[in-house]
Design a protein around this motif. Structure first.
Motif, PDB file in Angstrom:
ATOM      1  N   TYR A  12     -19.974  16.051 -25.546  1.00 36.79           N
ATOM      2  CA  TYR A  12     -20.723  16.931 -26.451  1.00 36.79           C
ATOM      3  C   TYR A  12     -21.736  16.129 -27.267  1.00 36.79           C
ATOM      4  O   TYR A  12     -22.897  16.537 -27.394  1.00 36.79           O
ATOM      5  CB  TYR A  12     -19.779  17.704 -27.378  1.00 36.79           C
ATOM      6  CG  TYR A  12     -20.547  18.698 -28.222  1.00 36.79           C
ATOM      7  CD1 TYR A  12     -20.958  19.913 -27.672  1.00 36.79           C
ATOM      8  CD2 TYR A  12     -20.936  18.384 -29.514  1.00 36.79           C
ATOM      9  CE1 TYR A  12     -21.720  20.806 -28.410  1.00 36.79           C
ATOM     10  CE2 TYR A  12     -21.700  19.274 -30.256  1.00 36.79           C
ATOM     11  CZ  TYR A  12     -22.093  20.477 -29.704  1.00 36.79           C
ATOM     12  OH  TYR A  12     -22.863  21.354 -30.417  1.00 36.79           O
ATOM     13  N   ASP A  13     -21.317  14.998 -27.811  1.00 36.14           N
ATOM     14  CA  ASP A  13     -22.216  14.204 -28.654  1.00 36.14           C
ATOM     15  C   ASP A  13     -23.509  13.846 -27.919  1.00 36.14           C
ATOM     16  O   ASP A  13     -24.591  13.861 -28.496  1.00 36.14           O
ATOM     17  CB  ASP A  13     -21.539  12.886 -29.065  1.00 36.14           C
ATOM     18  CG  ASP A  13     -20.431  13.109 -30.090  1.00 36.14           C
ATOM     19  OD1 ASP A  13     -20.350  14.210 -30.643  1.00 36.14           O
ATOM     20  OD2 ASP A  13     -19.658  12.167 -30.316  1.00 36.14           O
ATOM     21  N   GLY A  43     -24.233  17.706 -25.224  1.00 39.04           N
ATOM     22  CA  GLY A  43     -24.079  19.077 -25.683  1.00 39.04           C
ATOM     23  C   GLY A  43     -23.231  19.946 -24.778  1.00 39.04           C
ATOM     24  O   GLY A  43     -23.375  21.165 -24.778  1.00 39.04           O
ATOM     25  N   ARG A  67     -29.976  14.338 -23.038  1.00 41.32           N
ATOM     26  CA  ARG A  67     -30.770  15.420 -22.448  1.00 41.32           C
ATOM     27  C   ARG A  67     -32.207  14.934 -22.299  1.00 41.32           C
ATOM     28  O   ARG A  67     -32.704  14.183 -23.140  1.00 41.32           O
ATOM     29  CB  ARG A  67     -30.731  16.653 -23.352  1.00 41.32           C
ATOM     30  CG  ARG A  67     -29.390  17.364 -23.317  1.00 41.32           C
ATOM     31  CD  ARG A  67     -29.506  18.738 -23.961  1.00 41.32           C
ATOM     32  NE  ARG A  67     -28.220  19.430 -23.931  1.00 41.32           N
ATOM     33  CZ  ARG A  67     -28.034  20.664 -24.376  1.00 41.32           C
ATOM     34  NH1 ARG A  67     -29.053  21.335 -24.909  1.00 41.32           N
ATOM     35  NH2 ARG A  67     -26.852  21.227 -24.315  1.00 41.32           N
ATOM     36  N   GLU A  69     -26.785  17.083 -35.333  1.00 38.63           N
ATOM     37  CA  GLU A  69     -25.710  17.630 -34.511  1.00 38.63           C
ATOM     38  C   GLU A  69     -26.231  18.448 -33.341  1.00 38.63           C
ATOM     39  O   GLU A  69     -25.574  18.583 -32.321  1.00 38.63           O
ATOM     40  CB  GLU A  69     -24.831  18.511 -35.408  1.00 38.63           C
ATOM     41  CG  GLU A  69     -23.492  18.844 -34.838  1.00 38.63           C
ATOM     42  CD  GLU A  69     -22.650  19.660 -35.830  1.00 38.63           C
ATOM     43  OE1 GLU A  69     -21.563  20.066 -35.459  1.00 38.63           O
ATOM     44  OE2 GLU A  69     -23.126  19.886 -36.971  1.00 38.63           O
ATOM     45  N   ASP A  70     -27.426  19.019 -33.498  1.00 38.03           N
ATOM     46  CA  ASP A  70     -27.936  19.888 -32.432  1.00 38.03           C
ATOM     47  C   ASP A  70     -28.917  19.162 -31.513  1.00 38.03           C
ATOM     48  O   ASP A  70     -29.665  19.787 -30.772  1.00 38.03           O
ATOM     49  CB  ASP A  70     -28.586  21.134 -33.046  1.00 38.03           C
ATOM     50  CG  ASP A  70     -29.695  20.772 -34.013  1.00 38.03           C
ATOM     51  OD1 ASP A  70     -29.873  19.563 -34.281  1.00 38.03           O
ATOM     52  OD2 ASP A  70     -30.374  21.680 -34.504  1.00 38.03           O
ATOM     53  N   GLN A  71     -28.933  17.834 -31.585  1.00 36.54           N
ATOM     54  CA  GLN A  71     -29.758  17.073 -30.643  1.00 36.54           C
ATOM     55  C   GLN A  71     -28.845  16.190 -29.797  1.00 36.54           C
ATOM     56  O   GLN A  71     -27.857  15.663 -30.293  1.00 36.54           O
ATOM     57  CB  GLN A  71     -30.758  16.189 -31.390  1.00 36.54           C
ATOM     58  CG  GLN A  71     -31.846  16.985 -32.094  1.00 36.54           C
ATOM     59  CD  GLN A  71     -32.891  16.064 -32.703  1.00 36.54           C
ATOM     60  OE1 GLN A  71     -32.987  14.893 -32.363  1.00 36.54           O
ATOM     61  NE2 GLN A  71     -33.677  16.613 -33.603  1.00 36.54           N
ATOM     62  N   PHE A  72     -29.232  16.039 -28.515  1.00 39.08           N
ATOM     63  CA  PHE A  72     -28.328  15.368 -27.587  1.00 39.08           C
ATOM     64  C   PHE A  72     -29.092  14.285 -26.822  1.00 39.08           C
ATOM     65  O   PHE A  72     -29.950  14.587 -25.984  1.00 39.08           O
ATOM     66  CB  PHE A  72     -27.715  16.390 -26.640  1.00 39.08           C
ATOM     67  CG  PHE A  72     -27.060  17.531 -27.383  1.00 39.08           C
ATOM     68  CD1 PHE A  72     -25.834  17.346 -28.014  1.00 39.08           C
ATOM     69  CD2 PHE A  72     -27.688  18.774 -27.488  1.00 39.08           C
ATOM     70  CE1 PHE A  72     -25.230  18.377 -28.722  1.00 39.08           C
ATOM     71  CE2 PHE A  72     -27.088  19.803 -28.193  1.00 39.08           C
ATOM     72  CZ  PHE A  72     -25.859  19.608 -28.815  1.00 39.08           C
ATOM     73  N   ASP A 128     -27.798  15.324 -17.068  1.00 36.65           N
ATOM     74  CA  ASP A 128     -28.757  16.426 -17.206  1.00 36.65           C
ATOM     75  C   ASP A 128     -29.515  16.587 -15.886  1.00 36.65           C
ATOM     76  O   ASP A 128     -30.391  15.789 -15.578  1.00 36.65           O
ATOM     77  CB  ASP A 128     -29.730  16.113 -18.354  1.00 36.65           C
ATOM     78  CG  ASP A 128     -30.695  17.271 -18.605  1.00 36.65           C
ATOM     79  OD1 ASP A 128     -30.676  18.249 -17.825  1.00 36.65           O
ATOM     80  OD2 ASP A 128     -31.458  17.188 -19.588  1.00 36.65           O
ATOM     81  N   ARG A 181     -19.674  21.389 -24.149  1.00 37.37           N
ATOM     82  CA  ARG A 181     -18.478  21.604 -24.948  1.00 37.37           C
ATOM     83  C   ARG A 181     -17.248  21.682 -24.043  1.00 37.37           C
ATOM     84  O   ARG A 181     -17.259  22.400 -23.037  1.00 37.37           O
ATOM     85  CB  ARG A 181     -18.663  22.912 -25.729  1.00 37.37           C
ATOM     86  CG  ARG A 181     -17.665  23.186 -26.804  1.00 37.37           C
ATOM     87  CD  ARG A 181     -17.668  22.173 -27.921  1.00 37.37           C
ATOM     88  NE  ARG A 181     -18.519  22.509 -29.049  1.00 37.37           N
ATOM     89  CZ  ARG A 181     -18.635  21.716 -30.138  1.00 37.37           C
ATOM     90  NH1 ARG A 181     -17.974  20.572 -30.202  1.00 37.37           N
ATOM     91  NH2 ARG A 181     -19.422  22.062 -31.123  1.00 37.37           N
TER      92      ARG A 181
END
Lengths: 170, 516
Positions: free
Chosen positions: B104-105, B108, B134, B128-131, B52, B110
């Motif tokens: 992705y896991d 995020g 990051r 699923e929408d947290q990484f 990141d 892809r």
């Protein structure tokens, strides 16, 4: 076959005899040792250092079965749950299920700094900082990793007084 | 220099330091061309990870490490922060599949063109929408539910059935799940599901200083603590532009060879045991335990944890200790040679291990295999031989190579490597340079990027590190198990379920170092 026998004879007996049950010594090993215990080991996310030492404990130097312990392939036959690792979130459920599958009475031993308090992994989003977050712990064996001698002494303590029978089934 | 074909794809500059390596940035549309160019030269993918960099550069970075005959190429690709995507390399390098799913896991990003978009390291511990990697990972909403929703590839047919195994296994081993689809006794398909030991190691590195990072690096995987300690130390030293004293470099190699010896001894005993030959387990366990006790006595730790430190090593050996180690090495060599003869002549053991779990050399090449398992399938990769860094450039390592690719071949590689590591130990002890062993690193301005690789006992280990103002901002360790786990799935095919423990043990791959 002849050569195998020759190597077995050459090896003979190695290591020291395991600590004997008897009067309490200055080293804190309990006074007597009543039970022959079956151990189920669960790696709840260790770095595998503790597994190396638990496997070493099973070697010929330590006479684990002479001391009254053996490893069990199933939690159904186990008296003691030996847990390593900081308990990752991904292993917490499997650890709970393993504990639930054991018959009463049962004991839980946390092996290594990670299982005791999270160790070097404490504070991570992915771990629960030790076995106590998930299960009642009867004994902690710290170390990174604890050597087989410390493990054996810990197991003797876990098997000592008060006897396992005082625990009640829920 | 990289070939003209590679130079056309990006501007790569040579690293400082002894390792032949280049690094540079590649535009996203050329990412696949880069993979194809490397693959076309017989190169392999060593690792793939993300970073990141939104705060510093306004984008994410995807890093790829490629090994080809001239050395290591580190390529990075800028990824749009608003639409984080990267072209998938999985069609070129099969090992990229799980690395890209992990990308992705954790970040995020892809992988475009990757058909398999199932999570890999993420179970149900975070949404699923947290990484987690990051910078703005909230770390809330975390759970610990079991992962019972993983979509294993189904196999259908009237007689086919499934056997789920794990994550808790019958023995004292690390946790992972294996899903067997079998027809009678025969394995039709095997799929592994890992990630159970995911500890958030990469995020834990962030914010640590040099010493804190070293402690964690030594615990990425306990059985490879020397290898991880060394790559971390070397990456730090590259950032500091510091060369450890010669004596320290030689002592590091001594530790690495001893780590190889300890693990190979343990594996050979366990392999005998899994084939029903308890004699082998007892004999090798005894040899290993005596060996570990020597390490405690002379090095200060049974597994040599924290012996390698950035700047050098945290121990030293005197002449008497060197002589004792040499003597013990000679006795060990004789004992192993006797056992090797007995095992080679043991019909019951040969019946179990010959032709079992076979990976043919062409398949091994397709999978990008290396390390012990790769060398047992004819893949001649050994970083100590091809890209020797001090002191290996003065040691002339002989590579162990087999071509049958079965359990017996993986045992044979281990036997050969025990002999070779004992020979190297003698050479190192004979030629150990005098002098200091540790340079101070605390307080030095650590700022920049470093990368290092080493041939660990399983295979090649890579570590990439970025530090800013003395603190780690990103550290990625890459274990060879990432590439080798898919080979285990292939090796089990057409053999029977009861032989799987033996096949699996002959690879003895890493969970902790893989799950991170």
């Amino acid at each position: 076959m002849y050569r195998i026998l020759r190597e077995i004879i050459r090896l003979g007996r190695v290591g020291d005899p395991p600590p004997k049950p008897g009067p309490a010594g200055a080293d804190g090993v309990p006074g007597y040792f009543r039970h022959s215990l079956a151990i189920r080991q669960v790696d709840a996310g260790s770095c595998n250092g503790c597994e190396l030492e638990i496997n070493a404990l099973n070697g010929p130097h330590y006479g684990l079965e002479n001391a009254g312990f053996r490893f069990s392939a199933s939690p159904r036959h186990a008296d003691v749950l030996l847990v390593t690792g900081p308990v990752t979130r991904h292993m917490a459920e499997a650890l709970r299920s393993t504990y639930a599958a054991m018959p009463h009475p049962k004991r839980v031993v946390a092996v290594g700094d990670c299982a005791c308090c999270g160790g070097v992994f404490a504070g991570s989003y992915a771990v629960l900082d030790g076995v106590e977050a998930v299960l009642p712990v009867d004994l902690h064996i710290p170390g990174c990793p604890p050597d087989p001698d410390a493990l054996l002494r810990g197991l003797l303590t876990a098997a000592g007084e008060p006897p396992l029978a005082v625990e009640e089934s829920p | 220099m990289p070939s003209p074909q590679l130079r056309a794809l990006g501007s790569f500059r040579r690293w400082a330091g002894s390792a032949p390596g280049w690094s540079g940035r590649v535009a996203a549309p050329l990412w696949l061309s880069l993979g194809q160019a490397i693959h076309g030269q017989g190169g392999r993918l060593m690792g793939l990870w993300g970073e990141d960099r939104r705060a510093a550069e306004g984008c994410f970075l995807v890093h790829g490490a490629f090994l080809f005959e001239q050395g290591l190429l580190l390529a990075e690709q800028e990824v749009n922060a608003a639409r984080p995507e990267t072209p998938s390399l999985a069609a070129i390098f099969p090992a990229a599949n799980r690395m890209e799913r992990t990308l992705y896991d954790l970040l995020g990003i892809r992988a475009q063109g990757l058909a398999d978009q199932r999570p890999w390291l993420r179970h149900q511990a975070w949404p699923e929408d947290q990484f987690p990697l990051r910078a703005d990972f909230p770390g809330s909403d975390l759970g610990s539910a079991g992962d019972d929703r993983y979509a294993f590839v189904p196999v259908s047919g009237a007689e086919v059935h499934e056997i789920p195994v794990g994550p808790v296994h019958a023995g004292t081993i690390e946790p992972g799940h294996f899903r067997f689809q079998v027809l009678g006794e025969e394995v039709l398909r095997l799929e592994a599901h890992l990630g159970y030991t995911h500890k958030g190691t990469e995020r834990l590195f962030q914010g640590r200083d040099i010493a804190g990072g070293a402690r964690l690096a030594g615990r990425v995987s306990g059985d490879s603590t020397v290898a991880y300690g060394w790559v971390y130390a070397r990456a730090v030293e590259q950032i500091l532009a510091l060369t450890p004293p010669p004596r320290a470099q030689w002592l590091r190699a001594l530790c690495l060879e001893r780590e190889r010896l300890a693990n190979h001894l343990g594996d050979l005993g366990a392999l005998g045991n899994d084939a029903g030959l308890a004699f082998a387990l007892t004999q090798f366990s005894r040899l290993k335990e005596d060996f570990l006790r020597d390490q405690e006595r002379y090095f200060g730790h049974r597994y040599l944890m924290d012996r390698i430190a950035p700047g050098g090593v945290a121990f030293d050996l005197d002449a008497g200790q060197c002589a004792s180690l040499r003597e013990a090495g000679r006795a060990l060599g004789l004992a192993v040679a006797r056992l090797q003869e007995i095992l080679a002549e043991h019909g019951g053991l040969r019946d179990r291990v010959v032709t079992l779990g076979r990976i043919s050399p062409p398949l091994a090449a397709d999978l990008g295999m290396m390390g012990v398992a790769g060398r047992a399938s004819g893949q001649a990769w050994d970083l100590r031989v091809q890209f020797p860094q001090s002191p290996y450039d003065a040691l002339d390592v002989r590579m162990a190579l087999e071509s049958d690719g079965d359990v017996a071949a993986r045992m044979a590689v281990r036997f050969a490597e025990i002999t070779e590591s004992l020979r190297l130990q003698d050479q190192i002890l004979d030629a150990l340079p005098a002098g200091e062993t540790l340079l101070p690193v605390a307080g030095l301005p650590a700022d920049g990027v470093g990368a290092a690789w080493v041939e660990g006992w399983r295979g090649e280990i890579l570590l990439w590190l970025r530090m800013e103002e003395g603190r780690i901002t990103r550290c990625h360790p890459q274990d060879p198990s990432w590439t080798l786990w898919p080979a285990v799935e292939q090796a089990a095919l057409r053999d029977i379920v009861a032989d799987f423990p033996l096949i699996n043990k002959s690879f003895n791959l890493n969970y902790s170092g893989h799950d991170l």
